[in-house]
Scaffold this active site. Structure first.
Site, mmCIF file in Angstrom:
data_model
loop_
_atom_site.group_PDB
_atom_site.id
_atom_site.type_symbol
_atom_site.label_atom_id
_atom_site.label_comp_id
_atom_site.label_asym_id
_atom_site.label_seq_id
_atom_site.Cartn_x
_atom_site.Cartn_y
_atom_site.Cartn_z
ATOM 1 N N SER A 42 0.843 -1.089 0.077
ATOM 2 C CA SER A 42 0.000 -0.056 -0.058
ATOM 3 C C SER A 42 0.938 1.380 0.156
ATOM 4 C CB SER A 42 -0.976 -0.125 1.237
ATOM 5 O OG SER A 42 -0.242 -0.079 2.405
ATOM 6 N N HIS A 157 -3.227 -6.149 2.564
ATOM 7 C CA HIS A 157 -2.123 -7.348 3.078
ATOM 8 C C HIS A 157 -2.813 -8.623 3.601
ATOM 9 C CE1 HIS A 157 0.461 -3.852 4.666
ATOM 10 N NE2 HIS A 157 0.201 -3.814 3.513
ATOM 11 N N GLN A 165 -6.395 -1.470 7.146
ATOM 12 C CA GLN A 165 -5.218 -2.337 6.750
ATOM 13 C C GLN A 165 -4.797 -3.129 8.006
ATOM 14 O OE1 GLN A 165 -2.291 -1.288 4.065
ATOM 15 N NE2 GLN A 165 -1.066 -0.867 5.654
ATOM 16 N N GLU A 166 -4.543 -2.609 9.378
ATOM 17 C CA GLU A 166 -3.976 -3.104 10.360
ATOM 18 C C GLU A 166 -4.569 -2.860 11.705
ATOM 19 O OE1 GLU A 166 0.099 -1.430 10.212
ATOM 20 O OE2 GLU A 166 0.064 -1.958 8.045
ATOM 21 N N GLU A 206 1.717 -9.512 7.293
ATOM 22 C CA GLU A 206 2.661 -9.151 8.191
ATOM 23 C C GLU A 206 2.539 -9.834 9.643
ATOM 24 O OE1 GLU A 206 2.102 -4.900 8.740
ATOM 25 O OE2 GLU A 206 2.934 -4.374 6.838
ATOM 26 N N ASP A 243 -4.014 1.190 11.647
ATOM 27 C CA ASP A 243 -3.501 1.776 10.181
ATOM 28 C C ASP A 243 -4.617 1.616 9.445
ATOM 29 O OD1 ASP A 243 -2.222 2.670 8.245
ATOM 30 O OD2 ASP A 243 -0.613 1.579 8.020
ATOM 31 N N GLU A 288 -3.171 5.520 12.415
ATOM 32 C CA GLU A 288 -2.372 5.771 11.371
ATOM 33 C C GLU A 288 -3.046 5.969 9.998
ATOM 34 O OE1 GLU A 288 0.968 2.907 10.842
ATOM 35 O OE2 GLU A 288 1.164 3.636 8.772
ATOM 36 N N ASP A 315 1.750 8.243 7.303
ATOM 37 C CA ASP A 315 2.618 7.258 6.822
ATOM 38 C C ASP A 315 2.509 7.796 5.196
ATOM 39 O OD1 ASP A 315 3.794 5.439 5.502
ATOM 40 O OD2 ASP A 315 2.272 3.864 5.970
ATOM 41 N N LYS A 340 9.809 4.928 7.140
ATOM 42 C CA LYS A 340 10.181 3.699 6.376
ATOM 43 C C LYS A 340 11.381 4.148 5.637
ATOM 44 C CE LYS A 340 5.554 2.244 5.783
ATOM 45 N NZ LYS A 340 4.043 2.131 5.089
ATOM 46 N N HIS A 368 8.458 -1.179 9.410
ATOM 47 C CA HIS A 368 8.690 -2.242 8.586
ATOM 48 C C HIS A 368 8.104 -2.025 6.999
ATOM 49 C CE1 HIS A 368 5.148 -5.085 9.410
ATOM 50 N NE2 HIS A 368 5.033 -3.734 9.609
ATOM 51 N N ARG A 369 8.209 -2.762 6.409
ATOM 52 C CA ARG A 369 6.998 -2.746 5.150
ATOM 53 C C ARG A 369 6.487 -4.150 5.132
ATOM 54 N NH1 ARG A 369 7.544 1.910 1.794
ATOM 55 N NH2 ARG A 369 5.322 1.303 1.505
ATOM 56 N N SER A 370 5.153 -4.162 4.460
ATOM 57 C CA SER A 370 4.718 -5.449 4.291
ATOM 58 C C SER A 370 5.476 -6.527 3.691
ATOM 59 C CB SER A 370 3.324 -5.264 3.815
ATOM 60 O OG SER A 370 3.343 -4.788 2.204
ATOM 61 N N LYS A 391 6.987 -0.533 14.643
ATOM 62 C CA LYS A 391 5.863 -1.272 13.786
ATOM 63 C C LYS A 391 6.670 -2.332 13.028
ATOM 64 C CE LYS A 391 3.147 0.249 10.488
ATOM 65 N NZ LYS A 391 1.951 0.632 9.710
HETATM 66 P P1 PGA Z 1 3.067 -1.184 3.103
HETATM 67 O O1 PGA Z 1 2.115 -1.212 4.467
HETATM 68 O O2 PGA Z 1 4.260 -1.686 3.517
HETATM 69 O O3 PGA Z 1 2.407 -2.266 2.386
HETATM 70 O O4 PGA Z 1 2.962 0.163 2.575
HETATM 71 C C1 PGA Z 1 2.671 -0.710 5.753
HETATM 72 C C2 PGA Z 1 1.941 0.516 6.112
HETATM 73 O O5 PGA Z 1 0.877 0.917 5.593
HETATM 74 O O6 PGA Z 1 2.131 1.043 7.140
HETATM 75 ZN ZN ZN Z 2 0.659 2.811 6.935
#
Ligand code: PGA
Ligand code: ZN
Length: 416
Positions: A42, A157, A165-166, A206, A243, A288, A315, A340, A368-370, A391
């Protein structure tokens, strides 16, 4: 000791989704260090560019060009430069690329080199990476971050059917290892609750669960139940966070947020009402990307209504970019930044974003990243910069645990 760069080797390896990514080895004589590059799903549209080969092989995702750029362009540029000149090295690569978004050499090429050089330099000094990073960038205090454990995966994810997403557990009390233990207990309780409801306990990208629940609010109810089941107090021992990654469910043309799973639709002027109700009902402490990356109206309302009580993390909004962060600070939106390393592409620019955030009292979340590898660089980065949070996913999947396990080790070292 001579610490000149004598060779740089790059190769294509795979990330945790089985997609190609870059691994870099930097040599100084017989000494060497390795770093690898993560990759998002994302991604924010203002992120630095990840160079991919296109074409038929590897679904177009190959990184042969990026590797070639490292060996044929970046290595000649950095040959015989001292590994201790990190900021100069990053500047040389930024200038050689010459674009605003690193699209020529690729942020993945540049980042791999930037990180591997820092790691090699710390080794040559005989220092822990976190210690070396703090020293060269002038961070005075080392401290352990609080983990944000992404225990239900949704959005892009997983196929759990949540728009958000999270969903995080945020352990709040005790030492880092006590926080991890509390998180582990709550995750275990969540697993039992899911199993008892005949919901899947399979994992998303994740490492969080990905039950087919098709409802954001149901996810929050499940997390609440898991905290209670593990005999922990919600808000005191463990808090909840999300998030939303709202850029993914925002329609720019219609100017509408569509949370299809809960059949709810909001205009930028009213999306904050949804989050305010979740804060009230579930005690969310962190939100987030509650709004889309360029929806400043939404962000302003959200910050006005919740900014004094809730950590509002940008983000996709800030993409670890000092210029975008500065614009956000001036506009008074969000109160925390997600960091990131591959969103911006060099260690030095990452540190500049962190320093700016600290100067204006924005909280820091190292992320991190996904798509990840087992490289644990971000664990050291979080400690070096005394970040508020890290995270790195749930307590599952090797590439996520690599970060938490490195932090457990650092926590022990810091105690001594
Ligand atoms: P991504 O997701 O690494 O797929 O961008 C992580 C996030 O959105 O925090
Ligand atoms: Zn994010």
């Amino acid at each position: 000791m001579s610490a000149k760069i004598t060779k740089i080797k790059a190769r294509q390896i795979l990330d945790s989704r089985g997609n190609p990514t870059v691994e870099v080895t930097v040599f100084s004589g017989s000494h060497f260090a390795v770093a690898s590059v993560p990759s998002g799903a994302s991604t924010g549209s203002h992120e630095a560019v990840e160079l991919r080969d296109g074409g038929k092989q590897w679904r177009g995702l190959g990184v042969a060009k990026a590797c070639r750029n490292i060996e044929k362009i970046i290595f000649p540029l950095l040959k015989n430069v001292s590994v201790f000149d990190q900021e100069e090295i990053d500047r040389l690569m930024i200038n050689k690329d010459g674009t605003v978004n690193k699209s020529k050499l690729g942020a993945n090429s540049i980042l791999g080199v930037s990180l591997a050089i820092a790691r090699l330099a710390s080794q040559l000094k005989g220092q822990s990476l976190y210690f070396y990073l703090a020293k060269i960038y002038g961070f005075k205090k080392l401290s352990m971050p609080t983990p944000l454990l992404n225990v239900i995966n949704g959005g892009l994810h997983a196929d759990s059917g949540t728009d958000v997403q999270e969903f995080f557990f945020i352990p709040k009390r005790g030492s880092f290892s006590q926080k991890i233990e509390m998180g582990s207990n709550a995750i275990n309780a969540l697993k039992h609750i899911l199993a008892s409801k005949k919901l899947s306990v399979g994992l998303g990208d994740e490492g969080g669960f990905a039950p087919k629940i098709y409802s954001n609010e149901k996810a929050l109810r499940l997390l609440t139940a898991a905290v209670h089941k593990s005999k922990l107090q919600l808000g005191k021992d463990i808090a909840l966070g999300i998030d939303a990654a709202a850029s993914e469910f925002y329609d720019i043309d219609k100017e509408l947020y569509s949370l299809n799973s809960d059949k709810k639709h909001y205009k930028p002027a009213s999306i904050h009402q949804l989050y305010a109700s979740w804060v009230k009902r579930f005690g969310l402490e962190i939100i987030e990307d509650g709004c889309s990356e360029d929806d400043f109206t939404g962000w302003q309302n959200l910050t006005r209504v919740l900014g004094s009580t809730v950590t509002l993390v940008g983000d996709d909004l800030f993409v670890t970019n000092p210029a975008r962060l500065q614009a956000g600070i001036i506009a008074g939106i969000a109160n925390s930044v997600l960091i990131k390393v591959n969103q911006i592409g060099t260690l030095s620019e990452t540190m500049a974003a962190i320093k700016m955030a600290k100067k204006f009292n924005y909280k820091i979340v190292i992320s991190h990243r996904s798509g990840e590898t087992t490289d644990d660089f971000i664990a050291d980065l979080a400690v070096a910069t005394a970040a508020d949070y890290i995270k790195a996913g749930s307590l599952a999947r090797g590439e996520r645990l690599a970060k938490y396990n490195r932090l457990l080790k650092i926590a022990e070292e810091l105690k001594k």
